[in-house]
Design a protein around this motif. Structure first.
Motif, PDB file in Angstrom:
ATOM      1  N   PHE A  16      10.126  96.318  30.856  1.00 35.80           N
ATOM      2  CA  PHE A  16      10.997  95.178  31.109  1.00 35.80           C
ATOM      3  C   PHE A  16      10.219  93.864  31.049  1.00 35.80           C
ATOM      4  N   LEU A  17       8.991  93.895  31.556  1.00 37.67           N
ATOM      5  CA  LEU A  17       8.156  92.704  31.486  1.00 37.67           C
ATOM      6  C   LEU A  17       7.891  92.343  30.029  1.00 37.67           C
ATOM      7  N   GLN A  19       9.733  93.046  27.482  1.00 40.30           N
ATOM      8  CA  GLN A  19      10.987  92.529  26.942  1.00 40.30           C
ATOM      9  C   GLN A  19      11.158  91.053  27.334  1.00 40.30           C
ATOM     10  N   GLN A  20      10.842  90.744  28.585  1.00 44.73           N
ATOM     11  CA  GLN A  20      10.968  89.367  29.060  1.00 44.73           C
ATOM     12  C   GLN A  20       9.991  88.429  28.362  1.00 44.73           C
ATOM     13  N   ARG A  24      11.074  85.458  26.050  1.00 41.46           N
ATOM     14  CA  ARG A  24      10.655  84.115  26.420  1.00 41.46           C
ATOM     15  C   ARG A  24      10.131  83.389  25.185  1.00 41.46           C
ATOM     16  N   LYS A  27      13.018  82.352  22.970  1.00 42.10           N
ATOM     17  CA  LYS A  27      13.794  81.231  23.502  1.00 42.10           C
ATOM     18  C   LYS A  27      13.024  79.937  23.346  1.00 42.10           C
TER      19      LYS A  27
ATOM     20  N   LEU B 108      11.919  77.286  30.051  1.00 41.38           N
ATOM     21  CA  LEU B 108      13.086  78.138  30.287  1.00 41.38           C
ATOM     22  C   LEU B 108      13.913  77.579  31.430  1.00 41.38           C
ATOM     23  N   ALA B 119      10.218  90.137  36.530  1.00 42.44           N
ATOM     24  CA  ALA B 119       9.558  91.147  35.696  1.00 42.44           C
ATOM     25  C   ALA B 119       8.058  91.125  35.921  1.00 42.44           C
TER      26      ALA B 119
END
Lengths: 263, 247
Positions: A16-17, A19-20, A24, A27, B108, B119
């Motif tokens: 999950f990290l 993925q983040q 990031r 984005k 962000l 996370a």
């Protein structure tokens, strides 16, 4: 067996990290641009356009019997992945120092997430590549199904290089400049805009030790010459990728506990 | 009762000869002058032979002057650094309160940062989603969730960071001078939150220069000086620490 278990555990915990971190980067990269993610498609096309004009019109380089556009773009797409991902991976540990200094995180996650992030971009650049393949009449064939093998090798090779570069740059900040020069040299030593057979045969033999040549050659064999790569191509591609990956893992693991004293 | 953290003879050495950003130029200069940088004997022991056991539910305050080794000790416990000598074993999940906003990406939005920061601290997606509203409510920033964090004031960033860090009930909470964040009313609120976590049985490691706040929160105090444990006992250690200045 134990290491397989460890990897599965790490994937579950840090997936999950990862993925983040990748999300990031996406984005941040596209948020403030008017065209946003369309740049992933436009940029390689425009870059290829510029280089195609310079090399085929001004320097009159040509590769006999094939579409030079496709020839050039195949090389560019592969090389750009490597140069962007390895450069980002190199700075990733230094940039994330404030985190490394506060929380326990597996440090390999930073270079790896950069390689994955640029990898997704790479997949997007395949869209303009295939558009050019079709528009120039180069055409498709069944061997295209083998191409993911070369993507995989390119990825492993880049991750390996990313590990080495990110570890070395912690101890030697000059790497950021040195690597810029090395990359420029590497661009010219990789047959991106020229055909390796145009070279002096002795020099060409040396250039073939460049792993990036192997992956690009593998792809060109399929895309341009519509033939199946020989088993030697497979072995050379996978072998060079694994070798560099293992070297990278070795260097990174040996030094990762020392990072914190040098940043 | 089994201890949740046990530090045995922990020593931590830094080599002050290592300059930040060791560069090629220096390597070259060293080569010419024949100097071997790592041979220069200016080791600095940030911690020397520190041992202690922590029982679950204890709230320990670490006090001492600047450079006493408090933050280094917490970093060793959090697993960020490996001790030069000795060992630390921790059974339980640690939640370090990341230095205000260190885990944030300024580009962000606040909402995206909640997930990124969560996370980093090792929480799952489902868990963060389920706690999101609670975090927003506690930080009192519900009107600003889609604003990039770079447009936040430092107080707002601190509030968001504190809200994310404390939203779970970790078994061990590491707090390094964090309670003085935000405005007065948020300070009150964060202190209440800390106290309620402590009542809930969380083990807390608390570093502060303020003897008063250590005395208020902690039930055990360890006084460090130049890497040594000077005193380990109840809150009366605070008084001795303060008294040591008046001599």
């Amino acid at each position: 067996m134990k290491s397989v278990k460890n990897i599965a555990f790490a994937l579950k915990t840090y997936g999950f990290l990862m993925q983040q971190l990748v999300g990031r980067d996406f984005k941040v990269k596209y948020k403030r641009n008017v065209l946003g993610i369309a740049w992933s498609l436009l940029y390689p096309v425009l870059l290829m356009g510029v280089m195609a004009i310079v090399f085929s019109r001004i320097f009159k380089i040509n590769v006999p019997g094939v579409s030079y556009l496709v020839y050039l773009m195949t090389g560019l797409v592969y090389f750009n992945y490597f140069s962007e991902a390895s450069s980002l991976a190199m700075g990733s540990v230094v940039v994330n120092f404030s985190l490394i200094n506060k929380v326990y995180l597996p440090k390999y996650i930073f270079p790896l997430s950069k390689c994955i992030f640029v990898g997704i971009n790479f997949l997007l650049t395949l869209i303009p590549l295939y558009a050019v393949i079709i528009l120039t009449g180069t055409g498709l064939n069944w061997y295209h199904l083998l191409l993911p093998f070369s993507f995989f090798c390119l990825f492993l090779f880049t991750v390996g290089m990313g590990f080495v570069l990110s570890a070395v740059s912690v101890f030697l900040r000059d790497m950021f400049y040195i690597y810029g020069i090395v990359l420029t040299l590497w661009t010219y030593l990789t047959p991106i805009m020229y055909d390796i057979n145009m070279m002096n045969p002795k020099f060409a033999a040396i250039l073939k030790f460049n792993p990036l040549y192997q992956y690009i050659n593998f792809a060109r064999m399929i895309i341009i010459y519509r033939s199946c790569p020989s088993w030697l191509n497979f072995v050379a591609s996978l072998g060079s990728a694994l070798l560099v990956l293992l070297f990278g893992v070795f260097v990174f693991r040996r030094n990762q506990d020392k990072f914190i004293y040098y940043i | 009762m089994q201890s949740i953290i046990s530090a045995k003879n922990v020593s931590m050495r830094f080599n002050l000869g290592i300059e930040k950003g060791y560069s090629l130029k220096q390597a070259f200069v060293d080569l010419i002058t024949g100097k071997r940088r790592d041979k220069i004997d200016n080791d600095f022991w940030a911690l020397t032979d520190v041992s202690f056991e922590v029982a679950p539910g204890e709230v320990i305050g670490f006090i001492g002057n600047n450079g006493a080794g408090k933050s280094t000790l917490l970093k060793v416990i959090a697993g960020v650094m490996n001790p030069t000598k000795g060992s630390v074993s921790v059974c339980g999940n640690i939640c370090p309160m990341i230095e205000l906003g260190a885990g944030f990406d300024m580009d962000l939005t606040a909402d995206e940062n909640i997930f990124l920061n969560g996370a980093i601290m090792g929480y799952s997606k489902d868990f963060i989603s389920s706690k999101r509203d609670e975090i927003v409510e506690f930080s009192e920033l519900s009107d600003f969730m889609s604003v990039p964090v770079k447009n936040f004031s430092s107080g707002m960033i601190a509030r968001l960071a504190f809200s994310i860090a404390t939203i779970v009930d970790p078994e061990i909470l590491i707090v390094d001078e964090i309670l003085s964040v935000g405005d007065y009313s948020f300070q009150q609120k964060s202190e209440e939150k800390m106290l309620s976590m402590i009542k809930g049985g969380t083990t807390v490691l608390f570093v502060s220069h303020s003897a008063a706040s250590v005395k208020k929160i902690c039930n055990r105090v360890i006084w460090l000086d130049h890497g040594h444990v000077i005193k380990d006992g109840d809150t009366s250690v605070c008084d001795e620490y303060v008294a040591s200045f008046s001599v």
